[in-house]
Write a protein that holds these residues in place. Structure first.
Motif, PDB file in Angstrom:
ATOM      1  N   ARG A  69      45.563  25.592  17.909  1.00 38.42           N
ATOM      2  CA  ARG A  69      45.895  26.533  18.987  1.00 38.42           C
ATOM      3  C   ARG A  69      45.854  27.946  18.429  1.00 38.42           C
ATOM      4  NH1 ARG A  69      50.255  29.172  21.168  1.00 38.42           N
ATOM      5  NH2 ARG A  69      51.636  28.467  19.490  1.00 38.42           N
ATOM      6  N   ARG A  70      45.052  28.791  19.061  1.00 43.37           N
ATOM      7  CA  ARG A  70      44.889  30.157  18.569  1.00 43.37           C
ATOM      8  C   ARG A  70      45.566  31.130  19.529  1.00 43.37           C
ATOM      9  NH1 ARG A  70      38.418  29.099  17.713  1.00 43.37           N
ATOM     10  NH2 ARG A  70      38.652  27.537  16.055  1.00 43.37           N
ATOM     11  N   LEU A  99      37.182  36.927  23.836  1.00 44.48           N
ATOM     12  CA  LEU A  99      37.061  37.221  25.265  1.00 44.48           C
ATOM     13  C   LEU A  99      36.453  36.054  26.032  1.00 44.48           C
ATOM     14  CD1 LEU A  99      35.898  40.953  25.043  1.00 44.48           C
ATOM     15  CD2 LEU A  99      38.195  40.064  25.481  1.00 44.48           C
ATOM     16  N   THR A 100      35.550  35.308  25.375  1.00 47.29           N
ATOM     17  CA  THR A 100      34.924  34.176  26.061  1.00 47.29           C
ATOM     18  C   THR A 100      35.898  33.010  26.238  1.00 47.29           C
ATOM     19  OG1 THR A 100      34.051  33.315  23.959  1.00 47.29           O
ATOM     20  CG2 THR A 100      32.616  34.762  25.257  1.00 47.29           C
ATOM     21  N   THR A 101      36.992  33.000  25.435  1.00 48.46           N
ATOM     22  CA  THR A 101      37.980  31.932  25.580  1.00 48.46           C
ATOM     23  C   THR A 101      38.868  32.163  26.794  1.00 48.46           C
ATOM     24  OG1 THR A 101      39.653  33.046  24.215  1.00 48.46           O
ATOM     25  CG2 THR A 101      38.063  31.616  23.076  1.00 48.46           C
ATOM     26  N   GLY A 102      38.813  33.375  27.344  1.00 45.59           N
ATOM     27  CA  GLY A 102      39.657  33.692  28.482  1.00 45.59           C
ATOM     28  C   GLY A 102      41.025  34.224  28.093  1.00 45.59           C
ATOM     29  N   MET A 103      41.270  34.323  26.775  1.00 43.77           N
ATOM     30  CA  MET A 103      42.558  34.849  26.319  1.00 43.77           C
ATOM     31  C   MET A 103      42.581  36.364  26.486  1.00 43.77           C
ATOM     32  SD  MET A 103      44.416  34.470  22.625  1.00 43.77           S
ATOM     33  CE  MET A 103      44.738  32.722  22.905  1.00 43.77           C
ATOM     34  N   VAL A 109      46.021  43.058  18.989  1.00 47.85           N
ATOM     35  CA  VAL A 109      44.585  42.782  18.982  1.00 47.85           C
ATOM     36  C   VAL A 109      43.803  44.044  19.342  1.00 47.85           C
ATOM     37  CG1 VAL A 109      42.738  41.469  20.089  1.00 47.85           C
ATOM     38  CG2 VAL A 109      44.876  40.326  19.493  1.00 47.85           C
ATOM     39  N   PHE A 110      44.264  44.778  20.348  1.00 50.07           N
ATOM     40  CA  PHE A 110      43.579  46.012  20.730  1.00 50.07           C
ATOM     41  C   PHE A 110      43.549  47.011  19.571  1.00 50.07           C
ATOM     42  CE2 PHE A 110      44.176  44.940  25.340  1.00 50.07           C
ATOM     43  CZ  PHE A 110      42.845  45.080  25.700  1.00 50.07           C
ATOM     44  N   LEU A 137      42.789  48.584  31.363  1.00 52.29           N
ATOM     45  CA  LEU A 137      42.980  47.604  32.426  1.00 52.29           C
ATOM     46  C   LEU A 137      43.987  46.511  32.044  1.00 52.29           C
ATOM     47  CD1 LEU A 137      39.242  47.127  33.511  1.00 52.29           C
ATOM     48  CD2 LEU A 137      41.025  48.410  34.730  1.00 52.29           C
ATOM     49  N   SER A 138      44.485  46.585  30.824  1.00 52.06           N
ATOM     50  CA  SER A 138      45.394  45.542  30.333  1.00 52.06           C
ATOM     51  C   SER A 138      46.849  45.888  30.628  1.00 52.06           C
ATOM     52  CB  SER A 138      45.207  45.375  28.823  1.00 52.06           C
ATOM     53  OG  SER A 138      45.854  46.432  28.127  1.00 52.06           O
TER      54      SER A 138
END
Length: 223
Positions: A69-70, A99-103, A109-110, A137-138
């Motif tokens: 689990r990441r 980003l492709t994982t949907g997380m 991280v930013f 947007l976050s």
């Protein structure tokens, strides 16, 4: 010794070897696997962080790939490891995977992504602006640490006006944001703006003596 005590002791050991001894970090990892503790939180993330700070980027990548689990902490630790190893291209490619994982990236991280873009240099300004747009947007768009990193990024990209827009939105300015903005003007040859901003700076905002010296040198350089 109870399980919680063992985990705490191992976590303390890992934190203490960070940046110091790669061989010790690997020995502790072997002990963790032997004791069957490698699946217990927060050991995997702490070990990932230790590997990154020891400069063992490939080991950090292998450990990350093996995580069941990441979470955002793991992503931030891996991105920081890439930045410390001067592997900004790898950091950005990893961010695409994230980003492709949907997380959804958090503020840690930013901050790591902005640092990676900064390390890539001005030729990669497009990626930097894309990270900035996603940050806005976050739910973390008010984070002053990320904003200070963005000011530094735009300063080093030679885009002080973009940096100033971010600078003016920071609620609690610190020595990093002040120095980054002044350097942005100085690097772009905008000496009057650099000097005017320096005059607005409260010496209490420049917490360390070296920050004051740095700002004075940057303003002098602009002239």
């Amino acid at each position: 010794m109870s399980l919680s005590q063992s985990l705490h002791a191992l976590q303390s050991q890992l934190c203490s070897v960070a940046r110091q001894s790669p061989s010790v970090a690997k020995k502790i990892h072997a002990q963790i696997i032997k004791g069957g503790l490698n699946r217990h939180e927060p050991i995997p993330n702490t070990l990932l962080d230790a590997y990154g700070k020891c400069g063992l980027i490939e080991d950090a990548l292998q450990l990350f790939d093996a995580l069941p689990r990441r979470d955002p902490v793991a992503w931030a630790s891996l991105l920081t490891a890439c930045n410390l190893a001067n592997r900004p291209h790898r950091a950005l490619s990893i961010s695409l995977s994230l980003l492709t994982t949907g997380m959804h990236p958090d503020h840690f991280v930013f901050a790591s992504l902005v640092k990676a873009c900064t390390n890539l240099g001005a030729l990669h300004v497009k990626q930097g602006k894309q990270v900035h747009a996603r940050f806005l947007l976050s739910p973390f768009s008010d984070d002053d640490v990320v904003k200070s990193s963005l000011v530094d990024m735009y300063a080093k990209f030679g885009l002080p006006d973009y940096g100033r827009a971010v600078f003016d939105s920071i609620s609690s300015l610190n020595s990093i944001s002040w120095t980054a903005m002044i350097s942005g003007y100085a690097r772009s040859g905008r000496k009057f703006e650099a000097f005017q901003l320096f005059r607005q700076t409260s010496l209490r905002s420049l917490l360390r003596r070296m920050d004051i010296v740095s700002c004075l040198m940057l303003v002098a350089y602009a002239f």
